[in-house]
Motif scaffolding. Structure first.
Motif, mmCIF file in Angstrom:
data_model
loop_
_atom_site.group_PDB
_atom_site.id
_atom_site.type_symbol
_atom_site.label_atom_id
_atom_site.label_comp_id
_atom_site.label_asym_id
_atom_site.label_seq_id
_atom_site.Cartn_x
_atom_site.Cartn_y
_atom_site.Cartn_z
ATOM 1 N N LEU A 57 -7.152 12.892 -37.689
ATOM 2 C CA LEU A 57 -5.826 13.192 -37.146
ATOM 3 C C LEU A 57 -5.665 12.605 -35.752
ATOM 4 O O LEU A 57 -4.608 12.057 -35.416
ATOM 5 C CB LEU A 57 -5.598 14.705 -37.104
ATOM 6 C CG LEU A 57 -4.256 15.148 -36.531
ATOM 7 C CD1 LEU A 57 -3.106 14.638 -37.378
ATOM 8 C CD2 LEU A 57 -4.213 16.653 -36.424
ATOM 9 N N ALA A 58 -6.689 12.687 -34.937
ATOM 10 C CA ALA A 58 -6.624 12.127 -33.586
ATOM 11 C C ALA A 58 -6.436 10.611 -33.628
ATOM 12 O O ALA A 58 -5.652 10.052 -32.861
ATOM 13 C CB ALA A 58 -7.883 12.487 -32.812
ATOM 14 N N VAL B 12 -2.869 5.908 -32.965
ATOM 15 C CA VAL B 12 -2.258 4.678 -33.480
ATOM 16 C C VAL B 12 -0.741 4.800 -33.488
ATOM 17 O O VAL B 12 -0.026 3.875 -33.086
ATOM 18 C CB VAL B 12 -2.803 4.355 -34.893
ATOM 19 C CG1 VAL B 12 -2.017 3.239 -35.550
ATOM 20 C CG2 VAL B 12 -4.274 3.984 -34.809
ATOM 21 N N LEU B 13 -0.226 5.954 -33.916
ATOM 22 C CA LEU B 13 1.223 6.138 -34.001
ATOM 23 C C LEU B 13 1.896 6.091 -32.632
ATOM 24 O O LEU B 13 2.988 5.543 -32.492
ATOM 25 C CB LEU B 13 1.549 7.464 -34.681
ATOM 26 C CG LEU B 13 1.370 7.513 -36.190
ATOM 27 C CD1 LEU B 13 1.656 8.921 -36.707
ATOM 28 C CD2 LEU B 13 2.291 6.524 -36.877
ATOM 29 N N PHE B 14 1.265 6.677 -31.628
ATOM 30 C CA PHE B 14 1.908 6.786 -30.328
ATOM 31 C C PHE B 14 1.373 5.791 -29.301
ATOM 32 O O PHE B 14 1.671 5.910 -28.112
ATOM 33 C CB PHE B 14 1.771 8.222 -29.799
ATOM 34 C CG PHE B 14 2.541 9.208 -30.626
ATOM 35 C CD1 PHE B 14 3.924 9.254 -30.576
ATOM 36 C CD2 PHE B 14 1.885 10.080 -31.469
ATOM 37 C CE1 PHE B 14 4.642 10.156 -31.341
ATOM 38 C CE2 PHE B 14 2.585 10.992 -32.237
ATOM 39 C CZ PHE B 14 3.968 11.033 -32.175
ATOM 40 N N GLY B 15 0.594 4.821 -29.736
ATOM 41 C CA GLY B 15 0.133 3.780 -28.830
ATOM 42 C C GLY B 15 -0.941 4.216 -27.862
ATOM 43 O O GLY B 15 -1.085 3.628 -26.792
ATOM 44 N N GLY B 16 -1.695 5.210 -28.196
ATOM 45 C CA GLY B 16 -2.730 5.706 -27.303
ATOM 46 C C GLY B 16 -4.014 4.912 -27.344
ATOM 47 O O GLY B 16 -4.899 5.128 -26.522
#
Length: 69
Positions: free
Chosen positions: A42-43, A48-52
């Motif tokens: 999940l992390a 990946v989704l939020f550009g972290g």
């Protein structure tokens, strides 16, 4: 008719209880490796989704620089 509606719900609740107990110790705590195996995918997905990912790479390179690596 009311009796037939209650049975599948009871089975589903039993299965959910079995799944939630997966990796649980008798005291009610999960093993740390089981907890990590649940959280890490999940992390990664959220990173990946939020550009972290770029932020993590930047922080890791900064820490490596401080350590002299």
């Amino acid at each position: 008719m009311a009796h037939t509606a209650g049975r599948p719900a009871t089975r589903v609740q039993g299965r959910l209880a079995e799944l939630s107990a997966l990796g649980a110790r008798p005291g009610g705590h999960r093993h740390p490796l089981v907890a990590a195996a649940m959280v890490i995918p999940l992390a990664v997905l959220l990173a990946v989704l939020f550009g972290g990912v770029e932020a993590v790479v930047t922080q890791a390179s900064s820490v490596a620089g401080l350590l002299g690596l």
